[in-house]
Motif scaffolding. Sequence first.
Motif, PDB file in Angstrom:
ATOM      1  N   LEU A  98       0.943  -1.196  -0.124  1.00 50.30           N
ATOM      2  CA  LEU A  98      -0.007  -0.004   0.005  1.00 50.30           C
ATOM      3  C   LEU A  98       0.902   1.129   0.071  1.00 50.30           C
ATOM      4  CD1 LEU A  98      -2.765  -1.233   2.542  1.00 50.30           C
ATOM      5  CD2 LEU A  98      -3.001  -0.714   0.196  1.00 50.30           C
ATOM      6  N   ASP A  99       1.994   1.131   0.534  1.00 47.95           N
ATOM      7  CA  ASP A  99       2.957   2.275   0.761  1.00 47.95           C
ATOM      8  C   ASP A  99       3.816   2.329  -0.774  1.00 47.95           C
ATOM      9  OD1 ASP A  99       4.746   4.365   1.154  1.00 47.95           O
ATOM     10  OD2 ASP A  99       6.036   2.905   2.604  1.00 47.95           O
ATOM     11  N   LYS A 100       3.044   2.600  -1.855  1.00 46.03           N
ATOM     12  CA  LYS A 100       3.643   2.594  -3.176  1.00 46.03           C
ATOM     13  C   LYS A 100       4.988   3.327  -3.474  1.00 46.03           C
ATOM     14  CE  LYS A 100      -0.212   2.158  -6.247  1.00 46.03           C
ATOM     15  NZ  LYS A 100      -1.128   3.123  -7.152  1.00 46.03           N
ATOM     16  N   ASP A 101       5.070   4.346  -2.660  1.00 42.45           N
ATOM     17  CA  ASP A 101       6.552   5.184  -2.977  1.00 42.45           C
ATOM     18  C   ASP A 101       7.459   4.886  -1.920  1.00 42.45           C
ATOM     19  OD1 ASP A 101       5.465   6.549  -0.633  1.00 42.45           O
ATOM     20  OD2 ASP A 101       5.485   8.538  -1.578  1.00 42.45           O
ATOM     21  N   LYS A 102       7.181   3.717  -0.920  1.00 42.37           N
ATOM     22  CA  LYS A 102       8.255   3.228  -0.062  1.00 42.37           C
ATOM     23  C   LYS A 102       8.596   4.390   0.824  1.00 42.37           C
ATOM     24  CE  LYS A 102       7.712  -0.506  -2.190  1.00 42.37           C
ATOM     25  NZ  LYS A 102       6.564  -1.236  -1.654  1.00 42.37           N
ATOM     26  N   SER A 103       7.793   5.196   1.234  1.00 37.96           N
ATOM     27  CA  SER A 103       8.132   6.340   2.187  1.00 37.96           C
ATOM     28  C   SER A 103       8.073   5.914   3.656  1.00 37.96           C
ATOM     29  CB  SER A 103       7.308   7.568   2.003  1.00 37.96           C
ATOM     30  OG  SER A 103       5.968   6.949   2.477  1.00 37.96           O
ATOM     31  N   GLY A 104       7.437   4.829   3.908  1.00 32.97           N
ATOM     32  CA  GLY A 104       7.384   4.169   5.223  1.00 32.97           C
ATOM     33  C   GLY A 104       5.996   4.648   5.912  1.00 32.97           C
ATOM     34  N   PHE A 105       5.218   5.176   5.104  1.00 33.53           N
ATOM     35  CA  PHE A 105       3.955   5.666   5.542  1.00 33.53           C
ATOM     36  C   PHE A 105       2.955   5.504   4.193  1.00 33.53           C
ATOM     37  CE2 PHE A 105       6.709   8.108   8.121  1.00 33.53           C
ATOM     38  CZ  PHE A 105       6.310   8.035   9.433  1.00 33.53           C
ATOM     39  N   ILE A 106       1.635   5.415   4.732  1.00 34.94           N
ATOM     40  CA  ILE A 106       0.593   5.445   3.538  1.00 34.94           C
ATOM     41  C   ILE A 106      -0.057   6.742   3.785  1.00 34.94           C
ATOM     42  CG2 ILE A 106      -1.573   4.508   2.809  1.00 34.94           C
ATOM     43  CD1 ILE A 106      -1.100   1.947   4.306  1.00 34.94           C
ATOM     44  N   GLU A 107       0.291   7.796   2.901  1.00 36.23           N
ATOM     45  CA  GLU A 107      -0.261   9.046   2.826  1.00 36.23           C
ATOM     46  C   GLU A 107      -1.572   9.120   2.149  1.00 36.23           C
ATOM     47  OE1 GLU A 107       2.793   8.112   1.675  1.00 36.23           O
ATOM     48  OE2 GLU A 107       4.209   9.458   2.888  1.00 36.23           O
ATOM     49  N   GLU A 108      -2.267  10.321   2.556  1.00 37.85           N
ATOM     50  CA  GLU A 108      -3.687  10.386   1.751  1.00 37.85           C
ATOM     51  C   GLU A 108      -3.588  10.249   0.174  1.00 37.85           C
ATOM     52  OE1 GLU A 108      -4.751  14.284   3.369  1.00 37.85           O
ATOM     53  OE2 GLU A 108      -6.840  14.008   2.041  1.00 37.85           O
ATOM     54  N   GLU A 109      -2.608  10.605  -0.570  1.00 34.95           N
ATOM     55  CA  GLU A 109      -2.599  10.183  -1.965  1.00 34.95           C
ATOM     56  C   GLU A 109      -2.560   8.880  -2.218  1.00 34.95           C
ATOM     57  OE1 GLU A 109      -3.159  12.539  -4.207  1.00 34.95           O
ATOM     58  OE2 GLU A 109      -2.896  11.136  -5.953  1.00 34.95           O
ATOM     59  N   GLU A 110      -2.013   7.985  -1.607  1.00 28.62           N
ATOM     60  CA  GLU A 110      -1.689   6.617  -1.549  1.00 28.62           C
ATOM     61  C   GLU A 110      -3.157   5.902  -1.282  1.00 28.62           C
ATOM     62  OE1 GLU A 110       2.882   6.058  -1.233  1.00 28.62           O
ATOM     63  OE2 GLU A 110       1.623   5.797   0.595  1.00 28.62           O
ATOM     64  N   LEU A 111      -3.874   6.561  -0.108  1.00 29.00           N
ATOM     65  CA  LEU A 111      -4.881   5.813   0.061  1.00 29.00           C
ATOM     66  C   LEU A 111      -6.313   5.929  -0.679  1.00 29.00           C
ATOM     67  CD1 LEU A 111      -5.629   7.414   3.699  1.00 29.00           C
ATOM     68  CD2 LEU A 111      -5.151   5.137   3.104  1.00 29.00           C
TER      69      LEU A 111
HETATM   70 CA   LIG Z   1       4.190   6.439   1.098  1.00 30.75          CA
END
Ligand SMILES: [Ca+2]
Length: 110
Positions: free
Chosen positions: A51-64
């Motif tokens: 789910l963390d497509k950009d591998k930032s370590g977080f699921i951001e609003e845009e990814e949700l």
């Molecule tokens: Ca992310």
Amino acid sequence: MSMTELLGAEDVKKAVEAFAAAGSFDHKKFIQMVGLKKKSVDEVKKVFHILDKDKSGFIEEEELRFFLQCFLPAARELSAQEVKMLLDAGDKDGDGKIGVEEFSSLVAES
Ligand SMILES: [Ca+2]
Ligand SMILES: [Ca+2]
């Protein structure tokens, strides 16, 4: 590792279809239907990393927005209101994104 390798393809399809109508998304029911609740801590973490497509370590609003599409590419995007509800449910520390521990809690609470 793809979502359908982690979760049953049939379960994923059924869950996505159950919330096909815009505005109908219920994350608790979805998490139960895809079988995520029955998965081990490690498997839940693997799902988080997908789910963390950009591998930032977080699921951001845009990814949700693309939450359902991570499970099934043909699925719809979540509406702005659904994204907000999901973020509110998952973001315990209020930093506007969902970390791996927060995601594990969200699954455990479902
Ligand atoms: Ca992310
Ligand atoms: Ca957070």
